[in-house]
Every structure is written in C-alpha cells, then in structure tokens.
Design an enzyme around this catalytic site. Sequence first.
Site, PDB file in Angstrom:
ATOM      1  N   ILE A 229       0.824  -1.209   0.000  1.00  0.00           N
ATOM      2  CA  ILE A 229       0.000   0.000   0.000  1.00  0.00           C
ATOM      3  C   ILE A 229       0.864   1.269   0.000  1.00  0.00           C
ATOM      4  O   ILE A 229       0.399   2.336  -0.401  1.00  0.00           O
ATOM      5  CB  ILE A 229      -0.956  -0.030   1.221  1.00  0.00           C
ATOM      6  CG1 ILE A 229      -2.205   0.781   0.962  1.00  0.00           C
ATOM      7  CG2 ILE A 229      -0.270   0.372   2.505  1.00  0.00           C
ATOM      8  CD1 ILE A 229      -3.327   0.547   1.957  1.00  0.00           C
TER       9      ILE A 229
ATOM     10  N   GLY B  58      12.242  -3.301  11.492  1.00  0.00           N
ATOM     11  CA  GLY B  58      11.246  -2.640  10.650  1.00  0.00           C
ATOM     12  C   GLY B  58       9.970  -3.420  10.440  1.00  0.00           C
ATOM     13  O   GLY B  58       9.118  -2.998   9.659  1.00  0.00           O
ATOM     14  N   GLN B  59       9.810  -4.566  11.123  1.00  0.00           N
ATOM     15  CA  GLN B  59       8.553  -5.322  10.948  1.00  0.00           C
ATOM     16  C   GLN B  59       7.411  -4.595  11.644  1.00  0.00           C
ATOM     17  O   GLN B  59       7.504  -4.261  12.834  1.00  0.00           O
ATOM     18  CB  GLN B  59       8.689  -6.742  11.516  1.00  0.00           C
ATOM     19  CG  GLN B  59       7.434  -7.578  11.256  1.00  0.00           C
ATOM     20  CD  GLN B  59       7.568  -9.031  11.708  1.00  0.00           C
ATOM     21  OE1 GLN B  59       8.536  -9.407  12.363  1.00  0.00           O
ATOM     22  NE2 GLN B  59       6.585  -9.834  11.356  1.00  0.00           N
TER      23      GLN B  59
ATOM     24  N   HIS C 299       6.165 -12.138   5.859  1.00  0.00           N
ATOM     25  CA  HIS C 299       6.054 -11.742   4.447  1.00  0.00           C
ATOM     26  C   HIS C 299       7.426 -11.318   3.953  1.00  0.00           C
ATOM     27  O   HIS C 299       8.208 -10.725   4.674  1.00  0.00           O
ATOM     28  CB  HIS C 299       5.059 -10.581   4.264  1.00  0.00           C
ATOM     29  CG  HIS C 299       5.336  -9.403   5.143  1.00  0.00           C
ATOM     30  ND1 HIS C 299       4.953  -9.367   6.467  1.00  0.00           N
ATOM     31  CD2 HIS C 299       5.968  -8.228   4.899  1.00  0.00           C
ATOM     32  CE1 HIS C 299       5.341  -8.212   6.999  1.00  0.00           C
ATOM     33  NE2 HIS C 299       5.967  -7.511   6.077  1.00  0.00           N
TER      34      HIS C 299
END
Length: 117
Positions: free
Chosen positions: A36, A96-97, A103
């Site tokens: 997104i 940074g997750q 994923h």
Amino acid sequence: MPESWMSDCLFCKIAAKEIPAKIVFEDAQAVVFRDINPQAPTHVLVAPRKHIACLADSQDGDAALLGHLQRVAAKVAGQLELGSFRLTLNNGRGAGQTVDHIHYHLLGGRPMQWPPG
Ligand code: 5GP
Ligand code: ZN
C-alpha cells in the site's frame, strides 16, 4: 480458511479477501499483493496463507512453505519483468517489521543501495 487463520490479522484478512488488495499472484499456500506504501516502482509482498507471526516463530515443519514463498517470489519477479530485484524479510520491530504475519518484500524497478539501513 487455513487452520492457522487469525481473525485479527491484516494479512490473514487480505489472504481471505476480507480486506481488498491488489493481488498479483495466488495459489493454495501463498498470496502476493501490492504494498500500500510502495518503496520502489514495483513493491509486492509475498505472504503465506498460514499465519506465522515472524520468521523467528517459524518451525522446522515450515521449511517447505518458506522455500515455496521464495520460488513464488522468483516467478512473480519474472512475471513482473524484474531483471534485478531485492527480496527482504523484516523480523521484529527493530528490523522494521510492522505487520506480524510473515512476508517477503519483493522490490524492483530502481537501483538498490547496500546496506539497506
Ligand atoms: P513490514 O514493515 O512488516 O516489513 O511490512 C509491512 C508492509 O505492509 C509495509 O510495507 C506496509 O506498507 C504494508 N501494508 C500495511 N498495511 C497494508 C494494507 O492494508 N495493505 C497493503 N497492501 N499493504 C499494507
Ligand atoms: Zn496472519
């Protein structure tokens, strides 16, 4: 629904099509959809239908699934005509997750810097 589906997980909901996403590939085990907030001209996320919160939580029994996700990434990279690409997985907030459903980020379409920072 996979047995491991989590009703309060964003990517489980995307895999189940309860939340819309621009899906570019899917099969029985995996779903690939556009990020997104893309960080490159091509930026898609390669996720399993099975809910696994992070790579560190994966089990030996998930090895074939994790390998499958990488093969899916390679095929989608070809489908999207990416010559060079980067496949990244963030594990934990410090890396940074932000979404706790495993994923890979598949990024391409621009030169990549190293180290990623
Ligand atoms: P992480 O930060 O966990 O490695 O990656 C999560 C990614 O999911 C981010 O790149 C973020 O832009 C993306 N993302 C977050 N919410 C949504 C959403 O609702 N739909 C889609 N398609 N991507 C999302
Ligand atoms: Zn999930």
